[in-house]
Design a protein around this motif. Sequence first.
Motif, PDB file in Angstrom:
ATOM      1  N   ALA A 156    -130.702 -16.256 -13.316  1.00  0.00           N
ATOM      2  CA  ALA A 156    -129.633 -15.430 -12.733  1.00  0.00           C
ATOM      3  C   ALA A 156    -130.141 -14.020 -12.482  1.00  0.00           C
ATOM      4  O   ALA A 156    -129.856 -13.408 -11.441  1.00  0.00           O
ATOM      5  N   SER A 157    -130.926 -13.506 -13.434  1.00  0.00           N
ATOM      6  CA  SER A 157    -131.459 -12.153 -13.286  1.00  0.00           C
ATOM      7  C   SER A 157    -132.381 -12.056 -12.074  1.00  0.00           C
ATOM      8  O   SER A 157    -132.295 -11.123 -11.271  1.00  0.00           O
ATOM      9  N   LEU A 158    -133.252 -13.053 -11.941  1.00  0.00           N
ATOM     10  CA  LEU A 158    -134.182 -13.043 -10.798  1.00  0.00           C
ATOM     11  C   LEU A 158    -133.431 -13.262  -9.488  1.00  0.00           C
ATOM     12  O   LEU A 158    -133.729 -12.645  -8.466  1.00  0.00           O
ATOM     13  N   LEU A 169    -133.357  -5.024 -11.826  1.00  0.00           N
ATOM     14  CA  LEU A 169    -133.432  -3.673 -11.261  1.00  0.00           C
ATOM     15  C   LEU A 169    -132.315  -2.782 -11.796  1.00  0.00           C
ATOM     16  O   LEU A 169    -132.165  -1.645 -11.361  1.00  0.00           O
ATOM     17  N   LYS A 170    -131.502  -3.371 -12.725  1.00  0.00           N
ATOM     18  CA  LYS A 170    -130.387  -2.641 -13.334  1.00  0.00           C
ATOM     19  C   LYS A 170    -129.393  -2.152 -12.288  1.00  0.00           C
ATOM     20  O   LYS A 170    -128.644  -2.925 -11.745  1.00  0.00           O
ATOM     21  N   LYS A 171    -129.506  -0.865 -11.903  1.00  0.00           N
ATOM     22  CA  LYS A 171    -128.437  -0.235 -11.133  1.00  0.00           C
ATOM     23  C   LYS A 171    -128.215  -0.857  -9.752  1.00  0.00           C
ATOM     24  O   LYS A 171    -127.121  -1.210  -9.378  1.00  0.00           O
ATOM     25  N   ASN A 172    -129.309  -0.968  -8.987  1.00  0.00           N
ATOM     26  CA  ASN A 172    -129.141  -1.330  -7.577  1.00  0.00           C
ATOM     27  C   ASN A 172    -129.546  -2.767  -7.263  1.00  0.00           C
ATOM     28  O   ASN A 172    -129.741  -3.120  -6.113  1.00  0.00           O
ATOM     29  N   GLY A 173    -129.660  -3.581  -8.307  1.00  0.00           N
ATOM     30  CA  GLY A 173    -130.117  -4.955  -8.097  1.00  0.00           C
ATOM     31  C   GLY A 173    -129.235  -5.726  -7.139  1.00  0.00           C
ATOM     32  O   GLY A 173    -129.710  -6.410  -6.236  1.00  0.00           O
ATOM     33  N   SER A 174    -127.936  -5.583  -7.320  1.00  0.00           N
ATOM     34  CA  SER A 174    -127.008  -6.362  -6.508  1.00  0.00           C
ATOM     35  C   SER A 174    -127.107  -5.959  -5.029  1.00  0.00           C
ATOM     36  O   SER A 174    -127.107  -6.805  -4.135  1.00  0.00           O
ATOM     37  N   VAL A 175    -127.206  -4.641  -4.797  1.00  0.00           N
ATOM     38  CA  VAL A 175    -127.306  -4.171  -3.406  1.00  0.00           C
ATOM     39  C   VAL A 175    -128.628  -4.643  -2.789  1.00  0.00           C
ATOM     40  O   VAL A 175    -128.679  -5.075  -1.633  1.00  0.00           O
TER      41      VAL A 175
END
Length: 685
Positions: free
Chosen positions: A124-126, A132-138
């Motif tokens: 899920a993290s990959l 990337l913590k803050k901006n991973g989703s973007v």
Amino acid sequence: MRVSLRERIRQLHRVIGLSIGLFVVMVAVTGAGMLFRESLEPVVYHGLLKVESCKNRLPLDTLIANASASNPVAGRPKQVRIYADADSSTRVLFSDNRWYYVNPCTGKVLGNEDRYGGLFGTMASLHSFQFLKKNGSVFAGTLALTFAIVLVGGGLALWIPETLRKRRRPVTIKPKLTGRAHWLSLHKTLGAYVSLIVLASALTGALQSFQFVRDALYTLTASKPPAPSPKLVVRADAQSLPVEALWQRAQALVPQPKYARIRYPGKPGDAFNFDLVARDAPHINAFSVASLDSSTGKVLRFTPYSENSLGHRIYLTALAFHYGWLSGGFIQLLQLIGMLSVPVLAYLGIGSYLRGKRPPPAPVSPRTTLALKVARKAAEAENIQSFELVDPAGKALPPFTAGSHLDVRVPGGKVRQYSLCNPPGERHRYLIAVMRAEPTRGGSRAMHEQVKEGDLIEVSTPKNHFPLVKSAKHSLLIAGGIGITPILCMTEHLAGLGADFKMHYFARSPARAAFVDRIKRSKFADRVFFHFTEDEKQQRIDLAALLQTHGPEMHLYLCGSEAFMNAVIDTALQKGWRKDRMHREYFSVERSESDNNVEFEVTITSTGKTICVPADKTVIAALADSGIHITASCEQGVCGTCVTRVLEGEPQHRDVFLSDDEKNRNDRFTPCCSRANSRTLVLDL
Ligand code: FES
């Protein structure tokens, strides 16, 4: 410099594919694993997720307290997940970002796991770049959108018009292609099959990353303005009700939900939020949402799933699709195929790119030119003249072997190929014979009318594309008309060796047959058979007879007009000759109006320039109009001088220089005469 839109799309597709390809592969592969997370996780983490079936659950506050007590540094609770299944553990997420698994009936803490740890947490993290913590989703959303628009959309934009234009079946595998064309064909075909499923996965994934898109979707489809987020208007230190009490009130809104998430207030003064999936919900992501005052238990807002705006329901359903929660096995299987196709597509795409970067094929034989004097010009037969060429200073000429030819620059500058017809081994002269062709492209007429004895003409050193096979035990040589030139040279050579051979010479009449006296005076005259006939039927009878008997070690050498050679080859195949025992040399290629030329484009890879090749021009001519010059010689696809590497697209081979295998590879072609089956050819120029 004009670069077509199509070429721009192709370049963008390639650059983006090569630059983000590995990220996309990582997302796809982890996505494939995530699709089955709901089914596999209870198997892999059975000890954490499954308990002995029980009905009498302890209050949630007890479970949360036990979980907290199991790790004093767990922090404050953030979320609780409750499953209706009697054998599922209850899960509590604390601010240390770990899930704690608790038996709901005994209160026993089964263990804990980092939110993004373990097999599925790591996936899920990959998958969503949570590392990337803050901006991973973007980042993940931007990647998904780029993939969807440029790679999938761009690929379809390249593939669909070409398929429609050629009226091909929508998806075709071309088994004959080899080399780079083969890789590209597989890339395109697989891409066409899986495009819609990977597009749907990418877009539904991207939707999660951009809150403003979701807000716009909800608002635009809402029948009434959305209610503001509920806030408590109480003191921050107001006493909170037990979580169990709030949970019971939430269940009064959605009785016995299949699945529930309790989200703690983000900060003092915020509401407790309950996401509840009703028993009759269409899918596991069809949440009804309730917000409760934590100090009074008052319901501040409740939105059953069916009363969500259309956009909200679309979003929840898209998410369910993305995670493989929708409609069970079949869609999941399609998604799995789509996800696993992505690394294959990347492999094929990169493979095709790398093949395009390999060093170009060896250049056609290096050219050395000689300026030779025409020592003698003689009429050998009706419309056939011979030219004896010598070094002006009387020096020995470079040696040649039987079957060799010279590239001769004829008056006017064009280059034509003429076979040597004097005995190989002679070093003091080259002898060529030229038949005045009708219709002529100018070369033979110039030789006949403008070249005189004493003139100097420029020729190449001898080159041999038609050598004798040294291991041949028996040789059958067949000449048609002016095709006698290399055949006579071969015959002289074989006679000199004392080899076993027979030569057959077909001509319309004795007057049209060259070198008849020379042959009749030769030591091998008894092994030469003349066939003078203008009757095609008689020619076929003669060919059938002489090709009737042949041993496994007999080789056939053939030179003449294309029609004549085709007749011989067809007859030989009918009589059981093996293709690898037949050798032929073209001196020209007959073309007809039925070639049905169509316009296409060529792109110069070094500059990106795209040039239109009209139906009435060759590639070489169209390129020359744009200032790009390719060295050519025969301009008929005979000599191989112009062979050019093709990086993309499918050539329509019209030459006789490349072998069948080389043609099937589609990675080079002869621009002097060949054209294109695809809309565009990308040339390595
Ligand atoms: Fe001879 Fe093209 S110029 S093959």
